[in-house]
Scaffold this motif. Structure first.
Motif, PDB file in Angstrom:
ATOM      1  N   UNK A  57       0.966  -1.257  -0.111  1.00  0.00           N
ATOM      2  CA  UNK A  57       0.246  -0.335   0.013  1.00  0.00           C
ATOM      3  C   UNK A  57       0.876   1.160   0.058  1.00  0.00           C
ATOM      4  N   UNK A  58       1.938   1.118   0.327  1.00  0.00           N
ATOM      5  CA  UNK A  58       3.088   2.125   0.508  1.00  0.00           C
ATOM      6  C   UNK A  58       3.726   2.424  -0.774  1.00  0.00           C
ATOM      7  N   UNK A  59       4.288   1.370  -1.381  1.00  0.00           N
ATOM      8  CA  UNK A  59       5.222   1.622  -2.536  1.00  0.00           C
ATOM      9  C   UNK A  59       4.799   0.421  -3.454  1.00  0.00           C
ATOM     10  N   UNK A  60       3.437   0.165  -3.901  1.00  0.00           N
ATOM     11  CA  UNK A  60       3.056  -0.829  -4.432  1.00  0.00           C
ATOM     12  C   UNK A  60       3.520  -0.907  -5.758  1.00  0.00           C
ATOM     13  N   UNK A  61       3.762   0.243  -6.511  1.00  0.00           N
ATOM     14  CA  UNK A  61       4.211   0.451  -7.757  1.00  0.00           C
ATOM     15  C   UNK A  61       5.547  -0.371  -7.876  1.00  0.00           C
ATOM     16  N   UNK A  62       6.443  -0.259  -7.032  1.00  0.00           N
ATOM     17  CA  UNK A  62       7.798  -0.807  -7.232  1.00  0.00           C
ATOM     18  C   UNK A  62       7.895  -2.155  -6.592  1.00  0.00           C
ATOM     19  N   UNK A  63       7.097  -2.400  -5.637  1.00  0.00           N
ATOM     20  CA  UNK A  63       7.525  -3.730  -4.701  1.00  0.00           C
ATOM     21  C   UNK A  63       7.474  -5.121  -5.324  1.00  0.00           C
ATOM     22  N   UNK A  64       8.486  -5.690  -4.763  1.00  0.00           N
ATOM     23  CA  UNK A  64       8.329  -7.250  -4.844  1.00  0.00           C
ATOM     24  C   UNK A  64       8.149  -7.517  -3.354  1.00  0.00           C
ATOM     25  N   UNK A  65       7.146  -7.918  -2.918  1.00  0.00           N
ATOM     26  CA  UNK A  65       6.883  -8.515  -1.407  1.00  0.00           C
ATOM     27  C   UNK A  65       6.416  -9.847  -1.220  1.00  0.00           C
TER      28      UNK A  65
END
Length: 475
Positions: free
Chosen positions: A111-119
């Protein structure tokens, strides 16, 4: 458009059984003169958090509210513009990943950096790979003809990775770590016992429950079992894991042959203590972290086998190896000749890699893969394998074959279809597959992406004309 010299911001977040860390770096996008691929070079760390205790509630579940505040603090320190993060990696490891609400932590990151994240909440083989890449990749390149075995020992797990010349050859994961036994402020009163700790007590004939005072003799017996198991891992032996208790501690078996010449290194919280002690620092008291980390460090240093290379081969980043691996190695970069239809909506997350095909794969086999793809409306990924760069005629024939399969299967035109290839053919292949835009298909062909043995892929927003590509579910 020239990309050489462009600088991007990378970030990594590691939530472990004991501690959590964040790291960020600026890196240049550069063209490798040998492989011809775009890659990250000249990383400069711009933020490195202090290790802090991973927030847990009284019921031992993750404290998501506190973790959210931690994330906000880290991100504010990294950049005022979260959209400027080109690639972000987050992983939850060890005992933290076994909590019922671990998925909520990855949601908090997205929700904070979803455009870039691999979580990912739990991916033990990826964790092993990241720890090696973050700590031992350069070391193994300097010892060209010698393997390097890294044991990343944290609170819940030991992640083993055997590599050579900067590449991981085999990996495994075992529930050997510091926090299966947790103690109060006196360092001897047992406060928490994990299921793996309970199984080990049963194996050793110890009747321990929270509230008991644990004798130094019993702590020594527990530590000895862990050290002996680590010695077996270091030798490629599975002797410690043949019993019921041992099998329970084996998450992902580590089975390669390990030559005696292999260099042995350590990372994670326990590894950091080992190398600090080797540099003359005193080990802290057990009560500082309230677990067996200090005892494990002492046991490893006392083992002739495990301590043989402590002064000969020291990995980079040590306790921060995993978060450094997340920051610098969790994401690859596509080539600059990507093909993508106008309907592709980015970022794309959790796309299953359904299979691999090559330039000779018949239409019938492609039909089988695309029939499976119909069951995944959120999108799928296929890998095109080719040992040598194909010529234009081969690309044309392959593209036509895929187009025929798409027509026969009637793949829904809105379903995202991603094709990964390691050669510089993305735009040309995509043009032939879509018959120069006349075939309705939601297609993206990402080229110059190195092959990884993974099950899922995520694709982030582009930087100019290249895309971040992250893999997880490592095999």
């Amino acid at each position: 458009m020239t990309l050489a010299g462009d600088t991007v911001l990378l970030a990594g977040f590691d939530f472990g059984s004991t501690t959590s860390r964040a790291m960020a770096a600026h890196a240049r996008l550069s063209l490798n003169c040998v492989t011809g691929r775009m890659e990250f070079t000249q990383p400069e760390l711009c933020y490195r958090s202090e290790a802090c205790f991973t927030p847990f509630r009284d019921d031992q579940q993750l404290d998501i509210k506190a973790i959210g505040a931690l994330l906000d603090g880290w991100l504010d320190a990294i950049t005022p513009d979260r959209d400027s993060i080109f690639s972000g990696g987050a992983i939850v490891t060890g005992l933290a990943a076994r909590q019922d609400n671990a998925a909520a932590l990855t949601e908090a990151v997205e929700t904070r950096i979803g455009a870039a994240v691999m979580a990912t909440a739990r991916d033990p083989m990826l964790e092993s790979w990241l720890a090696f890449m973050g700590g031992c990749a350069e070391l193994s390149r300097h010892h060209v003809n010698t393997g390097v075995l890294n044991l990343d020992i944290g609170g819940g797990t030991t992640n083993a990775a055997l590599g050579m010349n900067g590449q991981v050859m085999a990996a495994g994961c075992h529930y050997i770590g510091a926090r299966h036994f947790q103690f109060g402020s006196d360092g001897v009163t047992l406060t928490t016992l994990s299921p793996f700790g309970k199984a080990l007590c049963d194996e050793l004939g110890l009747s321990l429950v929270p509230g008991d005072t644990v004798s130094e003799q019993d702590i020594e017996r527990i530590t000895h079992w862990y050290v002996r198991a680590l010695e077996d891992i270091a030798q490629g032996s599975r002797a410690s894991f043949s019993s019921v208790c041992g099998a329970l501690h084996e998450d992902c078996p580590f089975t390669p042959s390990v030559p005696s010449s292999t260099l042995l290194t350590f990372s994670g919280g326990v590894g950091e203590m080992i190398y600090a002690a080797g540099n003359g620092q005193d080990l802290p008291p057990r009560a500082l972290y309230g677990d067996l980390g200090v005892d494990l460090a002492r046991g490893i240093m006392a083992s002739p086998l495990l301590s043989r290379d402590l002064h000969r081969a020291v990995p980079a980043n040590q306790g921060r190896a995993t978060v450094y691996g997340l920051t610098m190695h969790s994401t690859d970069i596509s080539g600059a000749t990507v093909f993508h239809s106008d309907k592709i909506g980015l970022p794309l997350r959790d796309l299953p890699i359904l299979g691999t095909f090559d330039m000779q794969t018949p239409v019938s086999r492609l039909n089988n893969l695309l029939t499976i793809a119909r069951r995944h409306p959120a999108g799928v990924c296929l890998r095109l394998a080719s040992d040598t760069p194909p010529n234009l005629a081969t690309i044309r024939v392959t593209g036509e074959r895929i187009a025929t399969a798409l027509e026969e299967v009637r793949l829904p035109s809105e379903l995202p279809l991603i094709i990964l290839t390691d050669h510089n053919i993305g735009h040309t292949l995509g043009s032939y597959i879509t018959r120069w835009g006349t075939l309705p298909v939601n297609l993206m062909v990402l080229d110059e992406v190195p092959a990884r043995d993974a099950r899922f892929v995520r694709i982030g927003l582009p930087h100019n004309i290249v895309f971040p590509v992250s893999f997880y579910g490592m095999s």
